[in-house]
Design an enzyme around this catalytic site. Structure first.
Site, PDB file in Angstrom:
ATOM      1  N   ASP A  65      32.892  43.567  47.571  1.00  0.00           N
ATOM      2  CA  ASP A  65      32.080  42.444  48.038  1.00  0.00           C
ATOM      3  C   ASP A  65      32.840  41.639  49.098  1.00  0.00           C
ATOM      4  O   ASP A  65      32.292  40.718  49.701  1.00  0.00           O
ATOM      5  CB  ASP A  65      31.604  41.559  46.893  1.00  0.00           C
ATOM      6  CG  ASP A  65      32.737  40.971  46.061  1.00  0.00           C
ATOM      7  OD1 ASP A  65      33.918  41.179  46.404  1.00  0.00           O
ATOM      8  OD2 ASP A  65      32.429  40.299  45.056  1.00  0.00           O
ATOM      9  N   SER A  66      34.083  42.036  49.368  1.00  0.00           N
ATOM     10  CA  SER A  66      34.815  41.480  50.514  1.00  0.00           C
ATOM     11  C   SER A  66      34.095  41.789  51.818  1.00  0.00           C
ATOM     12  O   SER A  66      34.407  41.195  52.860  1.00  0.00           O
ATOM     13  CB  SER A  66      36.240  42.040  50.561  1.00  0.00           C
ATOM     14  OG  SER A  66      36.235  43.459  50.446  1.00  0.00           O
ATOM     15  N   ASP A 100      31.368  47.641  44.134  1.00  0.00           N
ATOM     16  CA  ASP A 100      31.557  46.309  43.557  1.00  0.00           C
ATOM     17  C   ASP A 100      30.230  45.727  43.080  1.00  0.00           C
ATOM     18  O   ASP A 100      29.202  45.870  43.756  1.00  0.00           O
ATOM     19  CB  ASP A 100      32.152  45.377  44.620  1.00  0.00           C
ATOM     20  CG  ASP A 100      33.386  44.653  44.134  1.00  0.00           C
ATOM     21  OD1 ASP A 100      33.672  44.704  42.922  1.00  0.00           O
ATOM     22  OD2 ASP A 100      34.076  44.037  44.966  1.00  0.00           O
ATOM     23  N   LYS A 112      32.793  48.073  39.654  1.00  0.00           N
ATOM     24  CA  LYS A 112      33.866  47.115  39.341  1.00  0.00           C
ATOM     25  C   LYS A 112      33.256  45.739  39.175  1.00  0.00           C
ATOM     26  O   LYS A 112      32.350  45.367  39.925  1.00  0.00           O
ATOM     27  CB  LYS A 112      34.923  47.075  40.452  1.00  0.00           C
ATOM     28  CG  LYS A 112      36.053  46.068  40.189  1.00  0.00           C
ATOM     29  CD  LYS A 112      37.110  46.099  41.282  1.00  0.00           C
ATOM     30  CE  LYS A 112      36.682  45.419  42.546  1.00  0.00           C
ATOM     31  NZ  LYS A 112      36.441  43.947  42.375  1.00  0.00           N
ATOM     32  N   GLU A 142      34.301  41.444  37.921  1.00  0.00           N
ATOM     33  CA  GLU A 142      35.366  40.475  37.676  1.00  0.00           C
ATOM     34  C   GLU A 142      35.210  39.792  36.327  1.00  0.00           C
ATOM     35  O   GLU A 142      34.090  39.618  35.837  1.00  0.00           O
ATOM     36  CB  GLU A 142      35.361  39.421  38.786  1.00  0.00           C
ATOM     37  CG  GLU A 142      35.646  39.974  40.171  1.00  0.00           C
ATOM     38  CD  GLU A 142      35.610  38.907  41.249  1.00  0.00           C
ATOM     39  OE1 GLU A 142      35.477  37.705  40.911  1.00  0.00           O
ATOM     40  OE2 GLU A 142      35.720  39.258  42.435  1.00  0.00           O
ATOM     41  N   GLU A 190      44.874  40.933  40.614  1.00  0.00           N
ATOM     42  CA  GLU A 190      45.043  40.388  41.959  1.00  0.00           C
ATOM     43  C   GLU A 190      45.841  39.091  41.950  1.00  0.00           C
ATOM     44  O   GLU A 190      45.565  38.182  41.166  1.00  0.00           O
ATOM     45  CB  GLU A 190      43.667  40.145  42.599  1.00  0.00           C
ATOM     46  CG  GLU A 190      43.738  39.634  44.026  1.00  0.00           C
ATOM     47  CD  GLU A 190      42.405  39.667  44.751  1.00  0.00           C
ATOM     48  OE1 GLU A 190      42.357  39.212  45.913  1.00  0.00           O
ATOM     49  OE2 GLU A 190      41.413  40.149  44.171  1.00  0.00           O
TER      50      GLU A 190
END
Length: 284
Positions: free
Chosen positions: A47-48, A86, A116, A118, A185
């Site tokens: 999502d970056s 993501d 993935k 978070e 991270e």
């Protein structure tokens, strides 16, 4: 000879054998195809892309449709590379049913090898349900960009004994829930090292020091494609931005001077072009 594509089982196999590996990001076909030609084993369609491809200030505005749109060409461009999709903010934190529905959509429409998401202990039940539904899940803890505002922005996490222990407990919870690997991270190296020893599944570090199973970097960061922006944990392995600007300036210079194109770069077949004047036209 094409490289052999990793599987979910290879992540654990590599860890057990002490074989370190790497993963980077891609958001388009061309970049994915270049990575596919390299020795890098894993690609994240992160999502970056919100900041790198769409110009947002954070990852929060990214939608599931955005990730799907960018993941499709990446999967086509890198058939020999393991690819992660993501889960954007808002696609898995409303309900477990939403998480499964959205993860199914991401996997079905793109062909990514895993998803993935978070979060630590609070996401364990969701991960457990996703795994039970047959979806491969990679966790992500430490500095989590989607919720960075809740801890004051993009800052190192785990800097106190209490927060370090919390991160390790988060990792254990994700492991027990069925995550096959965990991205960690922006944490001190000593914390990642302790986590590496206490957690069975592979630890994939971005800004987490050398004591992890896999090193992770954003492709545009490691290739020096940004201007002055360079996080502490990023090493420039190339300076692609500088070379691109040089190339563009040379193109401009030769275009403006007439040096380009030469006959070598032109179609030079002789063609007889009929006159624009008709027979008996006296207007010439």
């Amino acid at each position: 000879m094409a490289k052999k594509k990793m599987t979910v089982l290879d992540f654990q196999k590599f860890k057990d054998e002490g074989k370190k590996f790497s993963f980077v990001t891609a958001y388009d076909y061309t970049t994915a195809s270049i990575i596919n030609d390299s020795d890098v084993e894993v690609i994240l369609v992160g999502d970056s892309l919100g900041m790198i491809m769409l110009g947002y200030d954070s990852t929060v505005p990214v939608t599931l449709e955005d990730v799907i749109h960018h993941a499709k060409p990446v999967v086509k461009g890198a058939p020999d590379t393991f690819i992660i999709g993501d889960m954007p903010f808002g696609t898995y934190n409303v309900s477990i049913e939403d998480a499964i529905r959205n993860a199914n959509k991401l996997v079905k429409e793109t062909g990514v090898d895993c998803i993935k998401l978070e979060g630590g202990v609070e996401m364990a039940d969701t991960i457990r349900a996703l795994v039970k539904a047959g979806i491969n899940v990679m966790g992500h803890i430490g500095m989590t960009p989607q919720t960075a505002t809740s801890f004051g922005g993009f800052k190192v996490q785990g800097g106190t004994p209490e927060s370090a222990r919390k991160l390790i407990e988060d990792a254990k919870a994700l492991q027990e829930a069925g995550a096959f690997s965990i991205v960690v991270e922006c944490v001190p190296s000593v914390v990642a090292e302790a986590m590496q020893k206490e957690v069975r599944v592979p630890i994939l570090g971005i800004g987490a020091g050398p004591h992890v199973d896999c090193q992770v970097l954003v492709t545009q960061d490691l290739l020096g494609m940004y201007g002055d922006f360079k996080p502490k944990f990023v090493k420039h392995f190339a300076n692609i931005r500088e070379e691109m600007v040089k190339g563009l300036n040379l193109f401009h210079e030769e275009s403006a001077s007439g040096a380009f194109p030469t006959p070598e770069y032109s179609f030079n077949k002789a063609v007889e072009i009929p006159s624009v004047y008709g027979p008996g036209d006296t207007s010439k």
